[in-house]
Write a protein that holds these residues in place. Structure first.
Motif, PDB file in Angstrom:
ATOM      1  N   ALA A 199       0.849  -1.195   0.000  1.00 45.58           N
ATOM      2  CA  ALA A 199       0.000   0.000   0.000  1.00 45.58           C
ATOM      3  C   ALA A 199       0.881   1.239   0.000  1.00 45.58           C
ATOM      4  CB  ALA A 199      -0.896  -0.011   1.233  1.00 45.58           C
ATOM      5  N   ARG A 200       0.352   2.323  -0.553  1.00 47.74           N
ATOM      6  CA  ARG A 200       1.106   3.572  -0.584  1.00 47.74           C
ATOM      7  C   ARG A 200       1.216   4.138   0.829  1.00 47.74           C
ATOM      8  NH1 ARG A 200       0.161   7.965  -5.125  1.00 47.74           N
ATOM      9  NH2 ARG A 200       1.915   8.774  -3.906  1.00 47.74           N
ATOM     10  N   SER A 201       2.355   4.693   1.124  1.00 44.17           N
ATOM     11  CA  SER A 201       2.568   5.285   2.440  1.00 44.17           C
ATOM     12  C   SER A 201       2.084   6.724   2.456  1.00 44.17           C
ATOM     13  CB  SER A 201       4.057   5.245   2.800  1.00 44.17           C
ATOM     14  OG  SER A 201       4.804   6.094   1.921  1.00 44.17           O
ATOM     15  N   ALA A 202       1.856   7.255   3.656  1.00 35.87           N
ATOM     16  CA  ALA A 202       1.452   8.647   3.795  1.00 35.87           C
ATOM     17  C   ALA A 202       2.545   9.566   3.266  1.00 35.87           C
ATOM     18  CB  ALA A 202       1.155   8.949   5.261  1.00 35.87           C
ATOM     19  N   GLU A 203       3.807   9.167   3.456  1.00 38.75           N
ATOM     20  CA  GLU A 203       4.923   9.996   2.999  1.00 38.75           C
ATOM     21  C   GLU A 203       4.974  10.089   1.482  1.00 38.75           C
ATOM     22  OE1 GLU A 203       5.056   7.759   5.398  1.00 38.75           O
ATOM     23  OE2 GLU A 203       5.320   9.184   7.061  1.00 38.75           O
ATOM     24  N   SER A 204       4.610   8.984   0.786  1.00 45.74           N
ATOM     25  CA  SER A 204       4.630   9.031  -0.679  1.00 45.74           C
ATOM     26  C   SER A 204       3.550   9.978  -1.203  1.00 45.74           C
ATOM     27  CB  SER A 204       4.434   7.627  -1.253  1.00 45.74           C
ATOM     28  OG  SER A 204       3.109   7.159  -1.036  1.00 45.74           O
ATOM     29  N   GLN A 237       5.209  15.084   7.991  1.00 42.19           N
ATOM     30  CA  GLN A 237       6.060  16.255   8.141  1.00 42.19           C
ATOM     31  C   GLN A 237       6.027  17.048   6.838  1.00 42.19           C
ATOM     32  OE1 GLN A 237      10.347  15.598   8.750  1.00 42.19           O
ATOM     33  NE2 GLN A 237      10.223  16.931  10.536  1.00 42.19           N
ATOM     34  N   ASN A 238       5.578  18.311   6.927  1.00 38.74           N
ATOM     35  CA  ASN A 238       5.447  19.107   5.711  1.00 38.74           C
ATOM     36  C   ASN A 238       6.773  19.749   5.312  1.00 38.74           C
ATOM     37  OD1 ASN A 238       5.790  21.360   7.351  1.00 38.74           O
ATOM     38  ND2 ASN A 238       3.608  21.819   7.455  1.00 38.74           N
ATOM     39  N   GLU A 239       6.714  20.645   4.319  1.00 38.77           N
ATOM     40  CA  GLU A 239       7.937  21.219   3.763  1.00 38.77           C
ATOM     41  C   GLU A 239       8.690  22.114   4.745  1.00 38.77           C
ATOM     42  OE1 GLU A 239       4.595  24.077   2.490  1.00 38.77           O
ATOM     43  OE2 GLU A 239       4.891  21.989   3.087  1.00 38.77           O
ATOM     44  N   THR A 240       8.013  22.558   5.804  1.00 40.79           N
ATOM     45  CA  THR A 240       8.697  23.398   6.803  1.00 40.79           C
ATOM     46  C   THR A 240       9.131  22.602   8.031  1.00 40.79           C
ATOM     47  OG1 THR A 240       6.613  23.980   7.897  1.00 40.79           O
ATOM     48  CG2 THR A 240       7.363  25.409   6.072  1.00 40.79           C
ATOM     49  N   GLY A 241       8.911  21.285   8.002  1.00 43.05           N
ATOM     50  CA  GLY A 241       9.307  20.434   9.118  1.00 43.05           C
ATOM     51  C   GLY A 241       8.245  20.275  10.174  1.00 43.05           C
ATOM     52  N   GLU A 242       7.063  20.908   9.993  1.00 44.73           N
ATOM     53  CA  GLU A 242       5.984  20.798  10.974  1.00 44.73           C
ATOM     54  C   GLU A 242       5.077  19.621  10.616  1.00 44.73           C
ATOM     55  OE1 GLU A 242       4.051  24.537  10.806  1.00 44.73           O
ATOM     56  OE2 GLU A 242       5.604  25.601  11.933  1.00 44.73           O
ATOM     57  N   MET A 243       4.375  19.108  11.625  1.00 42.74           N
ATOM     58  CA  MET A 243       3.431  18.015  11.396  1.00 42.74           C
ATOM     59  C   MET A 243       2.111  18.589  10.899  1.00 42.74           C
ATOM     60  SD  MET A 243       5.314  15.500  11.983  1.00 42.74           S
ATOM     61  CE  MET A 243       4.098  14.173  11.824  1.00 42.74           C
ATOM     62  N   GLU A 244       1.565  17.985   9.867  1.00 35.76           N
ATOM     63  CA  GLU A 244       0.334  18.468   9.256  1.00 35.76           C
ATOM     64  C   GLU A 244      -0.399  17.276   8.656  1.00 35.76           C
ATOM     65  OE1 GLU A 244      -1.099  21.963   6.088  1.00 35.76           O
ATOM     66  OE2 GLU A 244       1.018  21.406   6.257  1.00 35.76           O
ATOM     67  N   LEU A 246      -2.566  15.112   5.940  1.00 34.58           N
ATOM     68  CA  LEU A 246      -2.537  15.072   4.475  1.00 34.58           C
ATOM     69  C   LEU A 246      -3.687  15.882   3.883  1.00 34.58           C
ATOM     70  CD1 LEU A 246      -1.634  11.330   3.876  1.00 34.58           C
ATOM     71  CD2 LEU A 246      -0.225  13.311   3.279  1.00 34.58           C
ATOM     72  N   ASP A 247      -4.839  15.882   4.557  1.00 31.78           N
ATOM     73  CA  ASP A 247      -5.984  16.653   4.078  1.00 31.78           C
ATOM     74  C   ASP A 247      -5.658  18.142   4.089  1.00 31.78           C
ATOM     75  OD1 ASP A 247      -8.667  17.208   3.277  1.00 31.78           O
ATOM     76  OD2 ASP A 247      -9.155  17.652   5.351  1.00 31.78           O
ATOM     77  N   SER A 248      -5.114  18.632   5.214  1.00 27.39           N
ATOM     78  CA  SER A 248      -4.768  20.044   5.328  1.00 27.39           C
ATOM     79  C   SER A 248      -3.678  20.426   4.331  1.00 27.39           C
ATOM     80  CB  SER A 248      -4.302  20.357   6.748  1.00 27.39           C
ATOM     81  OG  SER A 248      -3.809  21.683   6.845  1.00 27.39           O
ATOM     82  N   LEU A 249      -2.676  19.554   4.182  1.00 31.21           N
ATOM     83  CA  LEU A 249      -1.579  19.820   3.253  1.00 31.21           C
ATOM     84  C   LEU A 249      -2.093  19.915   1.823  1.00 31.21           C
ATOM     85  CD1 LEU A 249       1.470  20.087   2.705  1.00 31.21           C
ATOM     86  CD2 LEU A 249       1.556  17.582   2.549  1.00 31.21           C
ATOM     87  N   GLY A 250      -2.941  18.955   1.433  1.00 32.17           N
ATOM     88  CA  GLY A 250      -3.460  18.961   0.067  1.00 32.17           C
ATOM     89  C   GLY A 250      -4.303  20.182  -0.235  1.00 32.17           C
ATOM     90  N   ARG A 251      -5.178  20.554   0.707  1.00 35.81           N
ATOM     91  CA  ARG A 251      -6.019  21.730   0.505  1.00 35.81           C
ATOM     92  C   ARG A 251      -5.172  23.006   0.419  1.00 35.81           C
ATOM     93  NH1 ARG A 251     -11.503  21.124   1.515  1.00 35.81           N
ATOM     94  NH2 ARG A 251     -12.131  19.055   2.248  1.00 35.81           N
TER      95      ARG A 251
END
Length: 262
Positions: A199-204, A237-244, A246-251
């Motif tokens: 299965a695809r990982s959250a990181e991918s 972990q998003n591009e700034t190193g903070e935890m976020e 996947l829904d918030s990151l995608g939006r």
């Protein structure tokens, strides 16, 4: 409502005043069907909130443009059987406001039913109903697309007919609207004998979302995939190193690339 004589005069380029002068302009009643019918929308002037007066096939296309996909957000889990599906209420909630916006009415014109009975394992009797419903999809100008769909349902009480009609309506909207689920194609993964595809990982998914080459359309599709996989709230972990999530990151990425707030 114009008279046959008035319609005959209009077809011949004459006025109603000419009728009083020349009785030969009147046609016998048996020729009435040969005259063009009066357009009921001829004198209609749309208001500010009324839909554009376009033919029904164009209005239906506009509805389809706004409903790109409906995911299988409902779950059945009873008696050892579990699966996801698109509930009829969910489908209607998607279509209802959009059809109003574009002046489209969906009306059952004719319903044909057949009934039977089924025995459950516990010994109770369930009433089975099968329906074939003829639908009229009516556009803002009053023209019609005619369609038929079938539906089946079981019920221990008196609700099998209503349930079967609801299934037929869901089939009409999903099939007539060509609405995909945006589920992953079962043939998309190649599975070798004895090896289960991982299965695809959250990181991918995170990496694909952040990739500048990922289109806005693909970002939307990723959102549907994450919803079906129950991964929208997965923290990465998003591009700034903070935890976020996947829904918030995608939006957020979608909004940034579209140049507006999501």
């Amino acid at each position: 409502m114009s008279t046959i004589q008035e319609r005959a005069a209009a077809a011949a380029g004459r006025t109603t005043a000419d009728l009083s002068k020349d009785d030969t302009a009147a046609l016998p009643e048996e020729f009435a069907e040969q005259l063009p019918a009066a357009d009921p929308m001829a004198d209609y002037e749309p208001g500010d909130d009324d839909p554009e007066m376009v033919p029904v096939h164009l209005a239906w296309i506009r509805v389809r443009r706004e409903i790109r996909a409906i995911g299988k957000g409902s779950e059945y889990n009873e008696r050892g059987t579990r699966y996801n599906y698109r509930a009829a209420d969910t489908v209607v909630q998607y279509f209802g406001p959009v059809t109003i916006k574009h002046g489209v009415n969906v009306i059952p014109f004719k319903t044909e039913t057949t009934y039977g009975s089924k025995q459950t394992k516990s010994g109770s009797t369930m009433r089975e109903c099968s329906v074939v419903v003829t639908w009229h999809i009516i556009g803002p100008k009053g023209d019609v697309i005619v369609s038929q769909t079938a539906g089946e349902a079981l019920d221990t009480s008196d609700k099998s007919t209503t349930k079967a009609q609801t299934v037929a309506l869901r089939n009409l909207l999903l099939n007539g609207g060509l609405i995909p689920t945006n589920d992953r194609d079962p043939d998309a993964d190649r599975i070798e004998r004895g090896i289960e595809a991982p299965a695809r990982s959250a990181e991918s998914y995170r990496d694909e979302i952040l990739d500048p080459k990922t289109s806005q359309g693909r970002l939307q599709q990723i959102g549907y995939e994450l919803g079906n996989l129950r991964m929208l709230n997965r923290q990465v972990q998003n591009e700034t190193g903070e935890m976020e999530s996947l829904d918030s990151l995608g939006r957020r990425v979608y909004a940034e690339r579209s140049g507006g707030a999501q």
